[in-house]
Enzyme design. Sequence first.
Site, PDB file in Angstrom:
ATOM      1  N   HIS A   1     -20.098  27.589 -32.591  1.00 30.73           N
ATOM      2  CA  HIS A   1     -21.416  27.023 -32.328  1.00 30.73           C
ATOM      3  C   HIS A   1     -21.714  27.090 -30.838  1.00 30.73           C
ATOM      4  O   HIS A   1     -20.827  27.003 -29.998  1.00 30.73           O
ATOM      5  CB  HIS A   1     -21.554  25.591 -32.851  1.00 30.73           C
ATOM      6  CG  HIS A   1     -20.542  24.608 -32.365  1.00 30.73           C
ATOM      7  ND1 HIS A   1     -19.229  24.598 -32.788  1.00 30.73           N
ATOM      8  CD2 HIS A   1     -20.658  23.578 -31.508  1.00 30.73           C
ATOM      9  CE1 HIS A   1     -18.574  23.602 -32.206  1.00 30.73           C
ATOM     10  NE2 HIS A   1     -19.431  22.973 -31.414  1.00 30.73           N
TER      11      HIS A   1
ATOM     12  N   HIS B   1     -24.051  25.407 -27.924  1.00 28.26           N
ATOM     13  CA  HIS B   1     -24.872  24.259 -27.541  1.00 28.26           C
ATOM     14  C   HIS B   1     -26.022  24.773 -26.687  1.00 28.26           C
ATOM     15  O   HIS B   1     -25.805  25.481 -25.706  1.00 28.26           O
ATOM     16  CB  HIS B   1     -24.063  23.274 -26.680  1.00 28.26           C
ATOM     17  CG  HIS B   1     -22.906  22.661 -27.368  1.00 28.26           C
ATOM     18  ND1 HIS B   1     -22.948  21.401 -27.928  1.00 28.26           N
ATOM     19  CD2 HIS B   1     -21.640  23.121 -27.588  1.00 28.26           C
ATOM     20  CE1 HIS B   1     -21.776  21.106 -28.445  1.00 28.26           C
ATOM     21  NE2 HIS B   1     -20.963  22.141 -28.262  1.00 28.26           N
TER      22      HIS B   1
END
Length: 142
Positions: free
Chosen positions: A97, A99
């Site tokens: 992931h 950010h």
Amino acid sequence: MSCLFCGIVAGDIPSRTVYSDDQAIAFLDVSPWHRGHTLVIPRRHLDDITEDVGALAEIAPAVSNVSRLLMQNLGADGLNVLTNAGPASGQEVFHLHVHVVPRYADSAGIGRMVPSAEDRVQPTDADLDAVLSEIARGAKRR
């Protein structure tokens, strides 16, 4: 399901989706560092950025689109984009992931990117829904 983010991709776990395409999905972080903090993940499971040389390129269009949405629709003054790989980096969910963290002039600088635990404000569901609505309104205008 052992992977939280795979559950979000599958639709088994609810999220506040900011953006999606065939390769990626982006949703509001439920414990944001700053207002509008969004996570961009590949739809396919990869533990982190080191697992596949093409992983970042695969989700780069989503990261770019989310960045624009947050800057334009939330009035951010800047943003930080980062990913963690492995426990020593602080990675907590082992699904790649990125950010995308909107930044505002009243809390500028890399040193203030992640607020201390005592300074962090946990948003309510209503707060997160309001941010999502603000981002989505601007996305529909485009």
